[in-house]
Design a protein around this motif. Sequence first.
Motif, PDB file in Angstrom:
ATOM      1  N   UNK A 152      -0.251   2.853   0.112  1.00  0.00           N
ATOM      2  CA  UNK A 152       0.507   2.933  -1.141  1.00  0.00           C
ATOM      3  C   UNK A 152       0.320   4.308  -1.772  1.00  0.00           C
ATOM      4  N   UNK A 153      -0.885   4.805  -1.757  1.00  0.00           N
ATOM      5  CA  UNK A 153      -1.153   6.131  -2.306  1.00  0.00           C
ATOM      6  C   UNK A 153      -0.383   7.222  -1.564  1.00  0.00           C
ATOM      7  N   UNK A 154      -0.056   6.971  -0.302  1.00  0.00           N
ATOM      8  CA  UNK A 154       0.647   7.971   0.514  1.00  0.00           C
ATOM      9  C   UNK A 154       2.147   8.006   0.261  1.00  0.00           C
ATOM     10  N   UNK A 155       2.663   7.183  -0.656  1.00  0.00           N
ATOM     11  CA  UNK A 155       4.100   7.148  -0.915  1.00  0.00           C
ATOM     12  C   UNK A 155       4.608   8.507  -1.393  1.00  0.00           C
ATOM     13  N   UNK A 156       5.759   8.908  -0.888  1.00  0.00           N
ATOM     14  CA  UNK A 156       6.348  10.181  -1.282  1.00  0.00           C
ATOM     15  C   UNK A 156       7.057  10.084  -2.627  1.00  0.00           C
ATOM     16  N   UNK A 157       7.237   8.885  -3.121  1.00  0.00           N
ATOM     17  CA  UNK A 157       7.793   8.672  -4.464  1.00  0.00           C
ATOM     18  C   UNK A 157       6.725   7.929  -5.260  1.00  0.00           C
ATOM     19  N   UNK A 158       6.386   8.444  -6.425  1.00  0.00           N
ATOM     20  CA  UNK A 158       5.189   7.972  -7.100  1.00  0.00           C
ATOM     21  C   UNK A 158       5.357   7.013  -8.252  1.00  0.00           C
ATOM     22  N   UNK A 159       6.566   6.487  -8.512  1.00  0.00           N
ATOM     23  CA  UNK A 159       6.768   5.601  -9.667  1.00  0.00           C
ATOM     24  C   UNK A 159       6.466   4.150  -9.294  1.00  0.00           C
ATOM     25  N   UNK A 160       5.214   3.890  -8.971  1.00  0.00           N
ATOM     26  CA  UNK A 160       4.780   2.558  -8.561  1.00  0.00           C
ATOM     27  C   UNK A 160       3.479   2.187  -9.265  1.00  0.00           C
ATOM     28  N   UNK A 161       3.166   0.899  -9.215  1.00  0.00           N
ATOM     29  CA  UNK A 161       1.843   0.409  -9.575  1.00  0.00           C
ATOM     30  C   UNK A 161       1.420  -0.596  -8.515  1.00  0.00           C
ATOM     31  N   UNK A 162       0.127  -0.709  -8.318  1.00  0.00           N
ATOM     32  CA  UNK A 162      -0.428  -1.641  -7.331  1.00  0.00           C
ATOM     33  C   UNK A 162      -1.378  -2.576  -8.046  1.00  0.00           C
ATOM     34  N   UNK A 163      -1.079  -3.869  -7.993  1.00  0.00           N
ATOM     35  CA  UNK A 163      -1.922  -4.884  -8.632  1.00  0.00           C
ATOM     36  C   UNK A 163      -2.592  -5.696  -7.525  1.00  0.00           C
ATOM     37  N   UNK A 164      -3.907  -5.559  -7.428  1.00  0.00           N
ATOM     38  CA  UNK A 164      -4.668  -6.268  -6.399  1.00  0.00           C
ATOM     39  C   UNK A 164      -5.433  -7.403  -7.053  1.00  0.00           C
ATOM     40  N   UNK A 165      -5.232  -8.607  -6.547  1.00  0.00           N
ATOM     41  CA  UNK A 165      -5.938  -9.777  -7.049  1.00  0.00           C
ATOM     42  C   UNK A 165      -7.069 -10.113  -6.090  1.00  0.00           C
TER      43      UNK A 165
ATOM     44  N   UNK B 264      -2.693   3.917 -11.718  1.00  0.00           N
ATOM     45  CA  UNK B 264      -1.601   3.062 -11.244  1.00  0.00           C
ATOM     46  C   UNK B 264      -2.121   1.839 -10.490  1.00  0.00           C
ATOM     47  N   UNK B 265      -3.417   1.810 -10.202  1.00  0.00           N
ATOM     48  CA  UNK B 265      -4.016   0.706  -9.449  1.00  0.00           C
ATOM     49  C   UNK B 265      -4.791  -0.188 -10.402  1.00  0.00           C
ATOM     50  N   UNK B 266      -4.541  -1.497 -10.327  1.00  0.00           N
ATOM     51  CA  UNK B 266      -5.195  -2.467 -11.211  1.00  0.00           C
ATOM     52  C   UNK B 266      -5.878  -3.551 -10.377  1.00  0.00           C
ATOM     53  N   UNK B 267      -7.049  -3.966 -10.817  1.00  0.00           N
ATOM     54  CA  UNK B 267      -7.773  -5.061 -10.168  1.00  0.00           C
ATOM     55  C   UNK B 267      -7.809  -6.264 -11.096  1.00  0.00           C
ATOM     56  N   UNK B 268      -7.474  -7.432 -10.555  1.00  0.00           N
ATOM     57  CA  UNK B 268      -7.622  -8.709 -11.250  1.00  0.00           C
ATOM     58  C   UNK B 268      -8.582  -9.564 -10.427  1.00  0.00           C
TER      59      UNK B 268
END
Length: 346
Positions: A27-40, A61-65
């Motif tokens: 996900x971090x390697x994406x060439x377009x950066x308008x993302x968020x990553x929610x890891x449960x 942009x990375x969230x942990x639940x």
Amino acid sequence: MVSGPTFSFLTTAYGTEDYIADTIESVLAQTRGDWELIVVDNGPSAEMARIVESYAAADERIMLIRQDNRGYRGGVAAAAAEARGDFVSVLDSDDLLLPEFCARVGAVLDSNPAVDAVGVDAYRFNGDDGLDLPVPYMRSIGVSEPADPSNRLSLTDVLGGRVPYYTAAVRRTAWEAVGGYEPGVDDVDESVVVWCRLVVDYDVRLIPDRLARYRLRGDSLSRDPAKVENFERQLMRSFIEGARTSNDPADRQALDTTLRRMRYHQAIRRARTALLAGDDASARSEARAAFNERASARSAVLLATLTVAPGLMRRLHPLKARVSQVVTGAVARIVAGRRRSAGTRG
């Protein structure tokens, strides 16, 4: 005001501490950066939390639940409840994105704001050695014709087997409207049901690009004979549920064709299992069932051989399996070598 991200990746993680870092890196390697990553952390697991928190501390942009294990659906639902993006995208904690996922999918969405969801194809790869298998996802489910993104996907298409790879971009409002991965029906494959529901009321497109990598692990469901029967039953129930509200004859015909195809392959597998167990009568019965579903050359030869010379087929089967494994492995290595030499990832 700061606008939210375009893409919200929903990742539920349980027992995948060995893989989650690679997933996050993709996900971090994406060439377009308008993302968020929610890891449960759907365990919870101290090691899982440690790994994800190390990334979250470096990238907001990375969230942990963290939560007690609520199952796969509960994990995805917990991530979706926190999503701020315009589009949600389920991403399993042992699978990978290609760097162009957001850019290519986003280009389709940007050029046609009326589109509500974009599905993609994916590479399948061996989790043991990391090599791509020669058959990608769409071909593995029987779809040979490339997708045409100018055409809206229909329920007939999905019931006929053109089911997009589960990692896609789905407008969050549409996702919520169809119930997401909590469809209110037990014993189904959520990804099939959600696609069936989406295509009825929303504009869904499928592009031919392979923009993800689907890991096949030694403990994958598809590799566990004890769970295959239950998986197939869930899949059949999913298609039936997807067609439940349709009275369109084309939809019903597509459903019937898909169920027949699934029962055919199911009977072939059962015949092989019975043969290797020495139960020739059951093997013949299953071969006959396969022939009744689809009078193909394969089912005809199988039924005839099991009737005339089951012992010969039993002796030949292990050799055939070994040859198939060698050829598949060789082709996978050739494909991977060519891709590396061309300077591409996947």
